[in-house]
Design a protein around this motif. Structure first.
Motif, PDB file in Angstrom:
ATOM      1  N   SER A  41       0.876  -1.171   0.000  1.00  0.00           N
ATOM      2  CA  SER A  41       0.000   0.000   0.000  1.00  0.00           C
ATOM      3  C   SER A  41       0.913   1.220   0.000  1.00  0.00           C
ATOM      4  CB  SER A  41      -0.924  -0.019   1.217  1.00  0.00           C
ATOM      5  OG  SER A  41      -0.175  -0.030   2.413  1.00  0.00           O
ATOM      6  N   PRO A  42       0.374   2.410  -0.205  1.00  0.00           N
ATOM      7  CA  PRO A  42       1.234   3.595  -0.294  1.00  0.00           C
ATOM      8  C   PRO A  42       2.177   3.728   0.900  1.00  0.00           C
ATOM      9  CG  PRO A  42      -0.975   4.157  -1.011  1.00  0.00           C
ATOM     10  CD  PRO A  42      -1.055   2.750  -0.490  1.00  0.00           C
ATOM     11  N   GLY A  43       3.474   3.909   0.595  1.00  0.00           N
ATOM     12  CA  GLY A  43       4.484   4.119   1.621  1.00  0.00           C
ATOM     13  C   GLY A  43       5.097   2.856   2.176  1.00  0.00           C
ATOM     14  N   ASP A  44       4.565   1.677   1.831  1.00  0.00           N
ATOM     15  CA  ASP A  44       5.054   0.429   2.429  1.00  0.00           C
ATOM     16  C   ASP A  44       6.494   0.107   2.050  1.00  0.00           C
ATOM     17  OD1 ASP A  44       2.818  -0.104   3.906  1.00  0.00           O
ATOM     18  OD2 ASP A  44       2.033  -1.679   2.601  1.00  0.00           O
ATOM     19  N   ILE A  45       6.857   0.302   0.795  1.00  0.00           N
ATOM     20  CA  ILE A  45       8.222  -0.051   0.379  1.00  0.00           C
ATOM     21  C   ILE A  45       9.248   0.782   1.136  1.00  0.00           C
ATOM     22  CG2 ILE A  45       9.861   0.126  -1.533  1.00  0.00           C
ATOM     23  CD1 ILE A  45       7.796  -1.000  -3.371  1.00  0.00           C
ATOM     24  N   ASP A  46       9.021   2.078   1.247  1.00  0.00           N
ATOM     25  CA  ASP A  46       9.946   2.928   2.009  1.00  0.00           C
ATOM     26  C   ASP A  46       9.997   2.495   3.471  1.00  0.00           C
ATOM     27  OD1 ASP A  46      10.574   4.411  -0.208  1.00  0.00           O
ATOM     28  OD2 ASP A  46       9.154   6.028   0.223  1.00  0.00           O
ATOM     29  N   MET A 129     -12.049  -6.491   4.919  1.00  0.00           N
ATOM     30  CA  MET A 129     -11.609  -5.298   5.634  1.00  0.00           C
ATOM     31  C   MET A 129     -10.239  -5.515   6.278  1.00  0.00           C
ATOM     32  SD  MET A 129     -13.816  -3.465   8.647  1.00  0.00           S
ATOM     33  CE  MET A 129     -15.334  -3.817   7.756  1.00  0.00           C
ATOM     34  N   GLN A 130     -10.082  -6.656   6.927  1.00  0.00           N
ATOM     35  CA  GLN A 130      -8.820  -6.932   7.617  1.00  0.00           C
ATOM     36  C   GLN A 130      -7.699  -7.213   6.631  1.00  0.00           C
ATOM     37  OE1 GLN A 130      -9.624  -9.192  11.662  1.00  0.00           O
ATOM     38  NE2 GLN A 130     -11.282  -9.648  10.232  1.00  0.00           N
ATOM     39  N   ALA A 131      -7.990  -7.926   5.552  1.00  0.00           N
ATOM     40  CA  ALA A 131      -6.956  -8.204   4.560  1.00  0.00           C
ATOM     41  C   ALA A 131      -6.460  -6.922   3.900  1.00  0.00           C
ATOM     42  CB  ALA A 131      -7.493  -9.166   3.506  1.00  0.00           C
ATOM     43  N   ILE A 132      -7.367  -5.986   3.648  1.00  0.00           N
ATOM     44  CA  ILE A 132      -7.000  -4.737   2.979  1.00  0.00           C
ATOM     45  C   ILE A 132      -6.315  -3.764   3.924  1.00  0.00           C
ATOM     46  CG2 ILE A 132      -7.927  -2.673   1.822  1.00  0.00           C
ATOM     47  CD1 ILE A 132     -10.174  -4.507   0.729  1.00  0.00           C
ATOM     48  N   GLU A 133      -6.813  -3.626   5.141  1.00  0.00           N
ATOM     49  CA  GLU A 133      -6.386  -2.543   6.014  1.00  0.00           C
ATOM     50  C   GLU A 133      -5.410  -2.934   7.126  1.00  0.00           C
ATOM     51  OE1 GLU A 133      -9.714  -0.335   7.542  1.00  0.00           O
ATOM     52  OE2 GLU A 133     -10.867  -0.588   5.700  1.00  0.00           O
ATOM     53  N   GLY A 381      -4.937   2.625  -2.583  1.00  0.00           N
ATOM     54  CA  GLY A 381      -4.961   3.534  -1.442  1.00  0.00           C
ATOM     55  C   GLY A 381      -6.328   4.074  -1.092  1.00  0.00           C
ATOM     56  N   GLN A 382      -7.378   3.480  -1.633  1.00  0.00           N
ATOM     57  CA  GLN A 382      -8.724   3.984  -1.373  1.00  0.00           C
ATOM     58  C   GLN A 382      -9.359   3.279  -0.176  1.00  0.00           C
ATOM     59  OE1 GLN A 382     -11.251   5.040  -4.771  1.00  0.00           O
ATOM     60  NE2 GLN A 382      -9.798   3.990  -6.089  1.00  0.00           N
ATOM     61  N   ASP A 383     -10.136   4.017   0.588  1.00  0.00           N
ATOM     62  CA  ASP A 383     -10.902   3.425   1.676  1.00  0.00           C
ATOM     63  C   ASP A 383     -12.047   2.612   1.102  1.00  0.00           C
ATOM     64  OD1 ASP A 383      -9.341   4.591   3.661  1.00  0.00           O
ATOM     65  OD2 ASP A 383     -10.565   6.409   3.727  1.00  0.00           O
ATOM     66  N   PHE A 445     -12.555   8.025  -6.693  1.00  0.00           N
ATOM     67  CA  PHE A 445     -11.716   8.847  -7.557  1.00  0.00           C
ATOM     68  C   PHE A 445     -10.845   7.930  -8.404  1.00  0.00           C
ATOM     69  CE2 PHE A 445      -9.706   8.378  -3.390  1.00  0.00           C
ATOM     70  CZ  PHE A 445      -8.475   7.836  -3.710  1.00  0.00           C
ATOM     71  N   PRO A 446     -10.442   8.396  -9.593  1.00  0.00           N
ATOM     72  CA  PRO A 446      -9.556   7.582 -10.430  1.00  0.00           C
ATOM     73  C   PRO A 446      -8.226   7.333  -9.740  1.00  0.00           C
ATOM     74  CG  PRO A 446     -10.529   9.384 -11.674  1.00  0.00           C
ATOM     75  CD  PRO A 446     -10.831   9.648 -10.227  1.00  0.00           C
ATOM     76  N   VAL A 447      -7.639   6.195 -10.049  1.00  0.00           N
ATOM     77  CA  VAL A 447      -6.332   5.869  -9.472  1.00  0.00           C
ATOM     78  C   VAL A 447      -5.268   6.661 -10.210  1.00  0.00           C
ATOM     79  CG1 VAL A 447      -4.649   4.027  -9.084  1.00  0.00           C
ATOM     80  CG2 VAL A 447      -7.096   3.569  -8.803  1.00  0.00           C
ATOM     81  N   SER A 448      -4.357   7.252  -9.448  1.00  0.00           N
ATOM     82  CA  SER A 448      -3.290   8.053 -10.030  1.00  0.00           C
ATOM     83  C   SER A 448      -2.163   7.154 -10.550  1.00  0.00           C
ATOM     84  CB  SER A 448      -2.731   9.024  -8.986  1.00  0.00           C
ATOM     85  OG  SER A 448      -1.494   9.566  -9.404  1.00  0.00           O
ATOM     86  N   TYR A 449      -1.814   7.349 -11.802  1.00  0.00           N
ATOM     87  CA  TYR A 449      -0.724   6.573 -12.404  1.00  0.00           C
ATOM     88  C   TYR A 449       0.591   6.829 -11.671  1.00  0.00           C
ATOM     89  CZ  TYR A 449       2.993   5.591 -15.789  1.00  0.00           C
ATOM     90  OH  TYR A 449       4.148   5.155 -16.394  1.00  0.00           O
TER      91      TYR A 449
END
Length: 489
Positions: A41-46, A129-133, A381-383, A445-449
Motif C-alpha cells: 500500500s502507499p508508503g510500504d516499500i519505504d 476489511m482486515q486483509a485490505i487494512e 490507497g482507497q478506503d 476517484f480515479p487511481v493516479s498513475y
C-alpha cells in the motif's frame, strides 16, 4: 477503448524478468510485501526499507506486537454479528424450534434463514476489511491459507450461522501457533462437525435413538487424514479410515435435551454413541477411553512425519512456488518435527531459505482472485466502506468467500486461475477501479498513475513500461493494475 486496453495488457504476457541468481536488493522489499502479505500500500516499500527486511519479517511473525488501526477496530465493532458468540448466533438466527414436537411454520423457517444472511455478509466484510487494512499482513495471509486448508462451505445446512465464528475462534487464534492446537480447534468446532458430517457418526452397536445418526460415518475421518494432516499419499489405509471414524464416534453436538424442544449445537462428546473398544490406528494402540481417544489420534496425526511433509509442501507451495523444491520441503519438515509443529518456526525457516530468495521464484506465483482483488485495493490507497462490489467480483472470478463446496478449499496455483475468462474479468475490474467507477466508498476517484508507480517503487518491467507508453494517458494506471506485476507476486 477496451480493445486498446486488452491489447496493451495481454501482449505483456506473464513474462518472468531475468535477474541474477538472488533477487536484487532493490526488489526485496517488494518481494516480502507480496509474499508475506497482499502487496504494498502507499508508503510500504519505504517503510520496509527503513526498518530493514529482516526486522520486517520478524515483526510480521509476531503480529501481537503490531497495533491495529483504530478505524479498522471501529469498523469491525460496528458489524452486528461479527463478535457474537456461537450460542448467541444460534439462538438469534438459528432455525425455529419444534413446539410440542411439531415442525415450525415453513414461512417462519424461510424468514429466519433470510434474516441469518447477515452473518455470512458480515463475515465476508470482516475478512476483506482486515486483509485490505490490517498491518498484520502475514497473519491475514495465514487466515487465508488455513481457512482453505480446513475449508468449510458456508451454505451447507446450519453452517451459514457459524462460518464467522469458525474463522474467528477456530482459525485466527492459531494461524502462527502449534499445528496440533489448530487441528483440535477445527475438529471441535460445530461448523466442521456439521460440514463433514461427524455429528452423524455413531457406533452402530451403541444405544442410539437419533434418527439422523444411522451408524458409522467415515467422511470427516477420511478428510482429516487426506486433507488436514497426512495427505493423500500419507500411507494410511481404508482400515485406518474406519478405525479413525470409530474413534470419532460420539464426537459432535449435545443434541436435543429431554423435555426441551430446542437442540443445543455446542460441541459435546456423547459416550452413549461412542465405540469404546480398544483400537489400533496407524500402527499405534489406542485404548478405549472415550473422548481421550480423539486426543490421542490427533496427537498421532499431528506428530506424523507424513503430516510434516504434507503441511510443509503446502506452505512452500503457497509462499515460494507452485512446484516447490523438494529439499526445501524436507528442510521445513525437519523444523516442523523438531519444533513440535510450531508454524511460526517453520515460516521463519522458510523466509530464511535460499529458495525463498531465489530469483527464479520472484513473481512466480499467480495471485488467486482474492489475493488480486485485495492487492488492487491496497495499491489504490482507497478506503473501502462498501465491500459488496468486491464480494460480487470474487463471485464472478470463481472464488466467493466461504463458497468453496469441496473440503479441499481453493487452490493457490497458476493452473487453477490463469484462463482467458478470468483474465478478462480481472482487466474489467482493473478498468473500473482505475477510473473510479466501483462503488466502494462515497468519494470515488480515479487511481493516479504516478502514485501507483510510487507504491511499487517504480519496479515495473521494461515490457510493461513500453506498453504504458503506447497507451493513452487516461488508461495508463489501468494498464499497471492489469499488468503481470499485479497479477503475480
Amino acid at each position: 477503448m477496451k480493445t486498446i486496453l486488452l491489447s496493451a495488457i495481454l501482449t505483456l504476457g506473464l513474462l518472468q524478468p531475468s535477474y541474477a541468481a538472488e533477487i536484487p536488493q532493490q526488489l526485496k522489499a517488494l518481494h516480502v510485501l507480496n509474499r508475506l502479505g497482499f502487496g504494498p500500500s502507499p508508503g510500504d516499500i519505504d517503510r520496509v526499507n527503513t526498518m530493514g527486511i529482516d526486522n520486517y519479517i520478524q515483526q510480521q511473525l509476531h503480529p501481537e506486537n503490531i497495533s491495529e488501526p483504530a478505524q479498522l477496530t471501529q469498523q469491525l465493532k460496528a458489524l452486528e454479528t461479527y463478535y457474537m458468540g456461537f450460542d448467541e448466533l444460534t439462538e438469534e438466527y438459528g432455525p425455529p424450534p419444534r413446539i410440542n414436537g411439531q415442525r415450525p411454520d415453513p414461512e417462519l423457517v424461510k424468514s429466519q434463514r433470510k434474516k441469518a444472511q447477515i452473518i455470512v455478509r458480515e463475515a465476508q466484510e470482516a475478512r476483506l476489511m482486515q486483509a485490505i487494512e490490517s498491518p498484520r499482513q502475514l497473519e491475514e495471509l495465514m487466515v487465508d491459507f488455513w481457512f482453505n486448508h480446513f475449508n468449510v462451505f458456508s451454505q451447507k445446512g446450519l453452517d451459514h450461522l457459524w462460518i464467522g465464528d469458525y474463522e474467528r475462534e477456530a482459525i485466527r487464534p492459531y494461524v502462527l501457533g502449534r499445528f496440533r492446537d489448530l487441528l483440535e480447534a477445527t475438529a471441535k468446532h460445530p461448523a466442521m462437525l456439521f460440514y463433514l458430517d461427524n455429528w452423524q457418526n455413531v457406533d452402530p452397536n451403541s444405544f442410539n435413538h437419533a434418527k439422523k445418526a444411522r451408524g458409522l460415518n467415515e467422511n470427516y475421518a477420511r478428510e482429516l487424514m487426506e486433507l488436514h494432516t497426512l495427505g493423500v499419499n500419507g500411507g494410511y489405509t481404508q482400515d485406518d479410515v474406519i478405525v479413525l471414524a470409530r474413534i470419532l464416534t460420539g464426537w459432535g453436538f449435545q443434541g436435543k435435551q429431554p423435555g426441551n424442544d430446542e437442540v443445543s449445537y455446542d460441541f459435546y462428546f456423547n459416550p452413549r454413541r461412542h465405540d469404546a473398544t480398544d483400537k489400533v490406528f496407524l500402527g499405534q494402540s489406542i485404548s478405549g477411553s472415550g473422548e481421550d481417544e480423539v486426543d490421542a489420534a490427533l496427537d498421532v496425526l499431528a506428530k506424523s512425519p507424513q503430516t510434516a511433509q504434507h503441511i510443509c509442501f503446502q506452505l512452500a507451495q503457497y509462499f515460494v512456488a507452485d512446484s516447490p523444491d523438494p529439499q526445501l520441503v524436507s528442510n521445513l519438515a525437519q523444523v516442523y518435527e523438531a519444533s513440535d509443529g510450531d508454524i511460526r518456526q517453520v515460516l521463519d525457516a522458510l523466509f530464511k531459505s535460499p529458495q525463498f530468495w531465489d530469483d527464479k521464484n520472484y513473481e512466480s506465483k499467480f495471485k488467486t482472485p482474492f489475493q488480486y482483488i485485495v492487492s488492487v485495493m491496497r495499491a489504490s490507497g482507497q478506503d473501502v466502506t462498501n465491500d459488496r462490489p468486491l464480494v460480487g467480483m470474487l463471485q464472478q472470478l470463481g472464488e466467493p468467500l466461504y463458497g468453496c463446496l469441496t473440503p479441499d478449499g481453493y487452490k493457490n496455483t497458476q493452473a487453477a486461475w490463469l484462463n482467458p475468462d478470468g483474465m478478462l474479468r480481472r482487466i474489467n475490474f482493473a478498468t473500473a477501479i482505475g477510473f473510479g467507477r466501483v462503488n466502494i466508498n462515497d468519494d470515488q476517484f480515479p487511481v493516479s498513475y504516478d502514485e501507483l508507480l510510487d507504491v511499487f517503487g517504480h519496479h515495473f518491467s521494461d515490457t510493461t513500461m513500453q506498453a504504458v507508453e503506447q497507451t493513452p494517458q487516461r488508461l495508463q494506471a489501468v494498464v499497471l493494475l492489469g499488468s503481470p506485476e499485479m497479477m503475480k507476486k
